[in-house]
Write an enzyme that holds these catalytic residues in place. Structure first.
Site, short mmCIF file in Angstrom:
data_model
loop_
_atom_site.label_atom_id
_atom_site.label_comp_id
_atom_site.label_asym_id
_atom_site.label_seq_id
_atom_site.Cartn_x
_atom_site.Cartn_y
_atom_site.Cartn_z
N CYS A 119 18.89 -11.76 48.79
CA CYS A 119 19.85 -11.93 47.70
C CYS A 119 19.40 -11.06 46.53
O CYS A 119 18.46 -10.28 46.67
CB CYS A 119 20.01 -13.41 47.30
SG CYS A 119 18.55 -14.18 46.56
N ARG A 169 19.19 -18.24 46.51
CA ARG A 169 19.84 -18.31 47.82
C ARG A 169 18.94 -17.89 48.98
O ARG A 169 18.87 -18.58 49.99
CB ARG A 169 21.11 -17.47 47.83
CG ARG A 169 22.17 -17.96 46.88
CD ARG A 169 23.30 -16.98 46.75
NE ARG A 169 22.83 -15.76 46.11
CZ ARG A 169 23.54 -14.66 45.99
NH1 ARG A 169 24.76 -14.60 46.49
NH2 ARG A 169 23.06 -13.60 45.37
N ASP A 190 26.30 -17.36 44.08
CA ASP A 190 24.97 -17.45 43.48
C ASP A 190 24.89 -18.65 42.54
O ASP A 190 25.56 -18.68 41.51
CB ASP A 190 24.68 -16.16 42.72
CG ASP A 190 23.23 -16.01 42.32
OD1 ASP A 190 22.50 -17.04 42.29
OD2 ASP A 190 22.81 -14.88 42.02
#
Length: 142
Positions: free
Chosen positions: A8, A14, A113
């Site tokens: 990410c 994440r 996100d």
């Protein structure tokens, strides 16, 4: 396929969540699983408190000393999974055609996100479902 990396933007929300969820799901411990960032913005920073909290809530083991690491072209994995479309685009730029075939999107539409949404619960649900899908995808190809 044995080595997988989830990627990410910052490697604090994440991708480490996906790393630790996937490790938990990989009961046979047949995979080497890591996570990285496409940027250096969070380099060395620990896993976000929201991610740590949700992992504790669901009794998912994690390394509290893990710090954010940026992926580089020199790294080799069998599967490189971007958590959203922007991550995949960044990974393709980093790859510069060297390992484009190993780069995949985590799930259609990506994973929002939680750094921006604040919804770590929704992220956990998407990550868990996606990791189950990836584990099956990998098993089907072994």
């Amino acid at each position: 396929m044995k080595e997988i990396v989830f990627v990410c933007l910052g490697n604090i929300c994440r991708s480490p969540m996906a790393e630790f969820v996937m490790k938990e799901l990989d009961q046979g411990k047949s995979l080497h699983i890591e996570s990285r960032a496409t940027s250096s913005w969070e380099h060395g920073n620990p896993v976000h408190q929201g991610t740590q909290k949700i992992l504790r809530k669901y009794a998912i083991s994690f390394d509290s000393s893990k710090g954010s690491q940026q992926i580089s072209q020199a790294e080799f994995f069998d599967l490189v999974v971007g958590m959203d479309e922007s991550n995949v685009e960044d990974l393709l730029q980093i790859s510069a055609g060297h390992y484009d075939d190993k780069i995949k999107l985590f799930r259609p539409g990506g994973v929002p996100d939680p750094w921006y949404t604040g919804d770590f619960e929704e992220t956990y649900k998407l990550v868990t479902a996606g990791c189950r899908d990836w584990l099956q995808w990998i098993k089907d190809r072994q």
